[in-house]
Scaffold this motif. Sequence first.
Motif, PDB file in Angstrom:
ATOM      1  N   ASN A   1       0.808  -1.229   0.000  1.00  0.00           N
ATOM      2  CA  ASN A   1       0.000   0.000   0.000  1.00  0.00           C
ATOM      3  C   ASN A   1       0.837   1.273   0.000  1.00  0.00           C
ATOM      4  N   LEU A   2       2.167   1.123  -0.110  1.00  0.00           N
ATOM      5  CA  LEU A   2       3.045   2.297  -0.015  1.00  0.00           C
ATOM      6  C   LEU A   2       3.855   2.494  -1.293  1.00  0.00           C
TER       7      LEU A   2
ATOM      8  N   ARG B   1       4.777   7.500   0.705  1.00  0.00           N
ATOM      9  CA  ARG B   1       3.359   7.843   0.694  1.00  0.00           C
ATOM     10  C   ARG B   1       2.502   6.586   0.662  1.00  0.00           C
ATOM     11  N   ARG B   2       1.281   6.757   1.088  1.00  0.00           N
ATOM     12  CA  ARG B   2       0.280   5.711   0.873  1.00  0.00           C
ATOM     13  C   ARG B   2      -0.157   5.829  -0.586  1.00  0.00           C
ATOM     14  N   LYS B   3      -0.313   4.710  -1.251  1.00  0.00           N
ATOM     15  CA  LYS B   3      -0.740   4.747  -2.654  1.00  0.00           C
ATOM     16  C   LYS B   3      -2.075   5.471  -2.807  1.00  0.00           C
TER      17      LYS B   3
ATOM     18  N   GLU C   1       5.047  -0.906   9.210  1.00  0.00           N
ATOM     19  CA  GLU C   1       4.708  -0.940   7.776  1.00  0.00           C
ATOM     20  C   GLU C   1       5.772  -0.214   6.941  1.00  0.00           C
TER      21      GLU C   1
END
Length: 130
Positions: free
Chosen positions: A31-32, A72-74, A106
């Motif tokens: 997710n990153l 960043r988070r996607k 994470e």
Amino acid sequence: MRPEQKRRKHAEEVFAKHQKERRKLEFQSGNLLIRQPKNMGEIINEGRNLHHCVGGYAKRHAEGKLHILFIRRKSSPDQSFYTMEVSTDDRIIQVRGLRNCNPTPEVTALIEEYKPYLDKILAKKERVTA
């Protein structure tokens, strides 16, 4: 054009020159993602958003003396999350979040996955120069 405007314009031109070569540093997993800043102002805003000192690194990043990358988070690639400094020999120097906090598990997992990727980039660079 005032001297300050000339300096800023020159810095942005130098920044743009290094942007193409920094594309190789971008990475994503789960997710990153890791991406480079779009401009010097984005680095300054990152420091303001996360309440840490990365804004002071903008000029050195623009000049190619170090690399500032954003984690960043996607789902929100433009929202500040973590900031990473990478040396010009592709080694991670530091990763900091809000108020200089250490990476979450994470983010740590992403960094551990990113390190071998950086090693491959360095190996390719060494083969080209050898």
